[in-house]
Enzyme design. Structure first.
Site, PDB file in Angstrom:
ATOM      1  CG  ASP A  54      -1.892   1.076   1.292  1.00 15.49           C
ATOM      2  OD1 ASP A  54      -2.207   1.621   0.223  1.00 15.49           O
ATOM      3  OD2 ASP A  54      -2.362   1.411   2.401  1.00 15.49           O
ATOM      4  CG  ASP A 147      -2.946   3.747  -2.827  1.00 11.41           C
ATOM      5  OD1 ASP A 147      -4.078   3.250  -2.845  1.00 11.41           O
ATOM      6  OD2 ASP A 147      -2.446   4.227  -1.806  1.00 11.41           O
ATOM      7  CD  GLU A 148      -5.586  -0.757  -0.774  1.00 14.77           C
ATOM      8  OE1 GLU A 148      -5.276  -1.579   0.097  1.00 14.77           O
ATOM      9  OE2 GLU A 148      -6.506   0.055  -0.637  1.00 14.77           O
TER      10      GLU A 148
HETATM   11 MG   LIG Z   1      -2.484   3.927   0.373  1.00  9.06          MG
END
Ligand SMILES: [Mg+2]
Length: 359
Positions: A54, A147-148
């Protein structure tokens, strides 16, 4: 660098340094080679292969990267008169700013914050760069958002010449160097715990939850840590006197299922650290949406209907562009006092038609 330090990977006493990536034979608090305190040690360190990665304060980190003058300032990405916080940097978080917080509240908590409106195009671009780097580690990358992602690194040891834990640490350093933002990683034996682990020591975190400690670790955690236990369900559990995962561990499956249906089964399994979900690289893009924020309150139905028609057309256009269709239509409405209401309707057949979505 690593090849020079022939890997004693079967010896769990040997940790490694997350900065210079060398194995550590002693139990010192700092790296024998570079002095860094960022050492990874865990009895199962070289056995685990399920990771969750993350990015740290993703939008804010990108803006800071692109404008170094912002580096030491509290930064909020969000905006519009009625907007909410999308991302707050860690300096702003220390002052109490949180994601999804109404902007006026965020600025009450942190009046000196710099506010930047989101540049989604840029974030999507950077997100793709990070993802491409993940996909160079393993084909089993399942993105959860921009974003993960989950990564299954099983069987990649021969490819990389390194165990998954070290590959992850090397990845984190590479992202910092090549992209200019930081990530946190969690390593475990299942998705549920890998995701919890990545959230542990943000930013630049690296946490491991092993099989042997899972039940004990979970016992003292709140039930809200379980995937699927949101506000409403938590209130139900609280009414029944259940606050910790440890309490769920004491209950039997039949009882939990009688009380909470299929969710009871999930509570039973996850509370015991049992999660057999696999990393599925084809789970991408599960929903397509469009939204808008009003500068002033709208109480007139006619006006709202016109807006909804426009949003339906946008969603339809996006579905057509991606060559996909959706079966569940969800309508979200945020009221003046920031309460979120959602309603959803399942269609008999998937659609991408604006009219059908609007209806
Ligand atoms: Mg994040």
């Amino acid at each position: 660098m690593f090849a020079a330090m022939a890997a004693p990977v079967n010896n769990p006493d040997h940790g490694f340094c997350r900065d210079c990536l060398t194995f550590q034979r002693s139990q010192t608090r700092r790296c024998e080679r570079c002095g860094s305190p960022r050492l990874a040690r865990h009895p199962e360190l070289y056995r685990l292969h399920l990771a969750h990665i993350d990015c740290d304060a993703f939008y804010a980190a990108i803006e800071k990267r692109d404008n170094p003058a912002l580096k030491d300032k509290p930064l909020i990405i969000g905006g519009g008169k009625r907007g909410v916080v999308s991302t707050a940097c860690y300096i702003a978080r220390i002052q109490g700013v949180r994601s999804a917080m109404p902007m006026f509240k965020a600025l009450e908590a942190c009046p000196e914050a710099v506010v930047i409106s989101p540049n989604m195009e840029k974030y999507v671009r950077v997100g793709r760069e990070v993802r491409a780097m993940m996909q160079a580690l393993t084909p089993l990358v399942e993105p959860l958002s921009i974003d993960e992602a989950f990564l299954d690194l099983a069987g990649t040891e021969r490819l990389h010449g390194l165990p998954p834990a070290v590959v992850l640490a090397r990845f984190a350093l590479a992202v910092e160097k090549e992209i200019g933002i930081t990530v946190s990683a969690g390593l475990s034996y299942c998705k549920f715990l890998a995701k919890i682990a990545s959230d542990f020591r943000k930013p630049r975190g690296f946490s491991v939850i092993g099989e042997a400690e899972a039940v004990g670790f979970l016992a003292v955690q709140p039930v809200t840590m379980i995937w699927g236990v949101g506000k409403a369900f938590n209130a139900t559990l609280e009414r029944d006197g259940i606050r910790t995962i440890g309490q769920l561990q004491q209950m039997d499956r039949g009882d939990l299922m009688r009380r909470y249906g299929t969710m009871g089964d999930r509570l039973f399994r996850l509370s015991r650290g049992e999660d057999v979900r696999r990393v599925d690289p084809y789970q991408d893009a599960k929903s397509v949406s469009a939204e808008t924020t009003f500068d002033t309150d709208i109480a007139s139905l006619d006006e709202l209907v016109a807006v909804l028609r426009g949003l339906s057309e946008k969603v339809s256009a996006r579905l057509k562009k991606s060559g996909i269709a959706g079966r569940t239509v969800v309508l979200k409405l945020k009221t003046q006092d920031f309460k979120l209401r959602t309603r959803n309707r399942q269609l008999n057949d998937p659609t991408r038609l604006a009219d059908r979505i609007f209806q």
